[in-house]
Design a protein around this motif. Sequence first.
Motif, PDB file in Angstrom:
ATOM      1  N   VAL A 168      -6.779  -6.193   5.056  1.00 29.35           N
ATOM      2  CA  VAL A 168      -7.955  -5.835   5.847  1.00 29.35           C
ATOM      3  C   VAL A 168      -8.510  -4.483   5.391  1.00 29.35           C
ATOM      4  CG1 VAL A 168      -8.755  -5.178   8.159  1.00 29.35           C
ATOM      5  CG2 VAL A 168      -7.283  -7.180   7.862  1.00 29.35           C
ATOM      6  N   LEU A 169      -7.626  -3.518   5.211  1.00 26.51           N
ATOM      7  CA  LEU A 169      -8.052  -2.184   4.778  1.00 26.51           C
ATOM      8  C   LEU A 169      -8.710  -2.230   3.402  1.00 26.51           C
ATOM      9  CD1 LEU A 169      -5.060   0.070   5.914  1.00 26.51           C
ATOM     10  CD2 LEU A 169      -7.274  -0.215   7.027  1.00 26.51           C
ATOM     11  N   LEU A 170      -8.140  -3.018   2.496  1.00 26.97           N
ATOM     12  CA  LEU A 170      -8.701  -3.127   1.147  1.00 26.97           C
ATOM     13  C   LEU A 170     -10.092  -3.748   1.181  1.00 26.97           C
ATOM     14  CD1 LEU A 170      -5.540  -4.277  -0.859  1.00 26.97           C
ATOM     15  CD2 LEU A 170      -6.615  -2.018  -0.891  1.00 26.97           C
ATOM     16  N   THR A 171     -10.259  -4.777   1.991  1.00 25.63           N
ATOM     17  CA  THR A 171     -11.566  -5.431   2.101  1.00 25.63           C
ATOM     18  C   THR A 171     -12.600  -4.505   2.720  1.00 25.63           C
ATOM     19  OG1 THR A 171     -10.604  -7.647   2.280  1.00 25.63           O
ATOM     20  CG2 THR A 171     -12.821  -7.351   3.173  1.00 25.63           C
TER      21      THR A 171
ATOM     22  N   SER B 140      -6.172   7.311   1.414  1.00 25.53           N
ATOM     23  CA  SER B 140      -7.505   7.282   0.815  1.00 25.53           C
ATOM     24  C   SER B 140      -8.360   6.176   1.433  1.00 25.53           C
ATOM     25  CB  SER B 140      -7.419   7.104  -0.697  1.00 25.53           C
ATOM     26  OG  SER B 140      -6.896   5.835  -1.040  1.00 25.53           O
ATOM     27  N   ARG B 141      -7.746   5.025   1.704  1.00 24.73           N
ATOM     28  CA  ARG B 141      -8.490   3.923   2.335  1.00 24.73           C
ATOM     29  C   ARG B 141      -8.918   4.300   3.745  1.00 24.73           C
ATOM     30  NH1 ARG B 141     -10.186   0.189  -1.490  1.00 24.73           N
ATOM     31  NH2 ARG B 141      -8.669   0.338  -3.174  1.00 24.73           N
ATOM     32  N   ARG B 142      -8.048   4.978   4.459  1.00 22.71           N
ATOM     33  CA  ARG B 142      -8.379   5.407   5.810  1.00 22.71           C
ATOM     34  C   ARG B 142      -9.530   6.423   5.789  1.00 22.71           C
ATOM     35  NH1 ARG B 142      -8.595   2.926  10.195  1.00 22.71           N
ATOM     36  NH2 ARG B 142     -10.612   3.936  10.317  1.00 22.71           N
ATOM     37  N   GLU B 143      -9.558   7.296   4.800  1.00 26.76           N
ATOM     38  CA  GLU B 143     -10.652   8.269   4.677  1.00 26.76           C
ATOM     39  C   GLU B 143     -11.981   7.559   4.429  1.00 26.76           C
ATOM     40  OE1 GLU B 143      -9.546  11.019   1.654  1.00 26.76           O
ATOM     41  OE2 GLU B 143      -8.143  12.119   2.926  1.00 26.76           O
ATOM     42  N   ILE B 144     -11.948   6.528   3.591  1.00 27.88           N
ATOM     43  CA  ILE B 144     -13.164   5.752   3.335  1.00 27.88           C
ATOM     44  C   ILE B 144     -13.653   5.106   4.629  1.00 27.88           C
ATOM     45  CG2 ILE B 144     -14.126   3.744   2.140  1.00 27.88           C
ATOM     46  CD1 ILE B 144     -12.169   4.342  -0.159  1.00 27.88           C
ATOM     47  N   LEU B 145     -12.725   4.500   5.376  1.00 31.52           N
ATOM     48  CA  LEU B 145     -13.114   3.839   6.619  1.00 31.52           C
ATOM     49  C   LEU B 145     -13.625   4.840   7.657  1.00 31.52           C
ATOM     50  CD1 LEU B 145     -10.496   0.991   7.146  1.00 31.52           C
ATOM     51  CD2 LEU B 145     -12.601   1.026   5.808  1.00 31.52           C
TER      52      LEU B 145
ATOM     53  N   LEU C 103       0.841  -1.195   0.000  1.00 30.57           N
ATOM     54  CA  LEU C 103       0.000   0.000   0.000  1.00 30.57           C
ATOM     55  C   LEU C 103       0.876   1.245   0.000  1.00 30.57           C
ATOM     56  CD1 LEU C 103      -2.952  -0.520   2.533  1.00 30.57           C
ATOM     57  CD2 LEU C 103      -3.087  -0.408   0.049  1.00 30.57           C
ATOM     58  N   SER C 104       0.673   2.112  -0.974  1.00 29.81           N
ATOM     59  CA  SER C 104       1.406   3.377  -0.988  1.00 29.81           C
ATOM     60  C   SER C 104       0.843   4.284   0.091  1.00 29.81           C
ATOM     61  CB  SER C 104       1.271   4.044  -2.351  1.00 29.81           C
ATOM     62  OG  SER C 104      -0.069   4.460  -2.572  1.00 29.81           O
TER      63      SER C 104
ATOM     64  N   LEU D  10     -19.200  10.635  -4.535  1.00 31.18           N
ATOM     65  CA  LEU D  10     -18.470  11.470  -3.582  1.00 31.18           C
ATOM     66  C   LEU D  10     -17.113  10.865  -3.221  1.00 31.18           C
ATOM     67  CD1 LEU D  10     -21.426  12.368  -1.185  1.00 31.18           C
ATOM     68  CD2 LEU D  10     -20.542  13.699  -3.122  1.00 31.18           C
ATOM     69  N   HIS D  11     -17.102   9.578  -2.918  1.00 31.92           N
ATOM     70  CA  HIS D  11     -15.848   8.902  -2.564  1.00 31.92           C
ATOM     71  C   HIS D  11     -16.092   7.407  -2.506  1.00 31.92           C
ATOM     72  CE1 HIS D  11     -17.586   8.601   1.458  1.00 31.92           C
ATOM     73  NE2 HIS D  11     -17.782   9.906   1.430  1.00 31.92           N
ATOM     74  N   GLY D  12     -15.006   6.657  -2.412  1.00 32.43           N
ATOM     75  CA  GLY D  12     -15.116   5.206  -2.325  1.00 32.43           C
ATOM     76  C   GLY D  12     -14.048   4.519  -3.141  1.00 32.43           C
ATOM     77  N   ASP D  13     -14.174   3.212  -3.263  1.00 32.04           N
ATOM     78  CA  ASP D  13     -13.250   2.392  -4.031  1.00 32.04           C
ATOM     79  C   ASP D  13     -13.475   2.670  -5.520  1.00 32.04           C
ATOM     80  OD1 ASP D  13     -12.524  -0.092  -5.603  1.00 32.04           O
ATOM     81  OD2 ASP D  13     -11.736  -0.674  -3.650  1.00 32.04           O
TER      82      ASP D  13
END
Length: 221
Positions: free
Chosen positions: A154-157, A46-51, A39-40, A178-181
């Motif tokens: 885990v973050l990706l899932t 970005s994944r943390r923002e989604i979560l 993970l870069s 707005l946001h997401g995968d």
Amino acid sequence: MTRAYHPYRYQRNLSLATTRIEAVLADNPDRLAAEFDGLSDADLCSRREILNHVEALIADWKADGSCSFDAELVLDSVRDVEGWVSDISDEIGHTVTYVNFGPASGFSVGTAGEFIEGMYFREAYCDGKAGLEITFSCDGPSWNSMHTDRYAAVLLTASRTATCFRTESEGAVAVRWLHGDSALIAEPAIQSALAAADIMLTIFSSPAVDPTPLVAAIKFH
């Protein structure tokens, strides 16, 4: 055994994953880099923002009464009806509601066995316009191994969600993501999920229809 709905499963699985990584790092702090390998920094952010969005959404859902509906049988019976016209009231969405589509929805995405399992919806405002915020969630085999997976996996899932703002004016519907995968948003099945969302929102909007007998209000802990 009935599969737990997304809000319950999310909280349980993230708790197990967090417990595992805390134990790993307590035993060997040098393992931290390996847990996030692949993970870069930008992707991690970005994944943390989604979560953050998902966790705040689930917190609001719980505060609003944990309202959940199982729509699988309803969608199966009405989504192929010809001439279906959405008619969504601006009186819905005052509280966060979770609607489960189920695995039989056919909204397959990504890897084998993954699918769009349901949606959260609530009222929202964007650029001064009133509408509905809809967040789609996914389920799939990777949820079963989150308690042993590296934290990057885990973050990706957990972040396989997509959030849009839906508004309607003079019969014209506009959907703004707005946001997401990003890969999920590009999936053809997301359009089918949006159509299913319109069906369910129309059912909830009808003053002549009590959705409870149609959509079983079952909560899985």
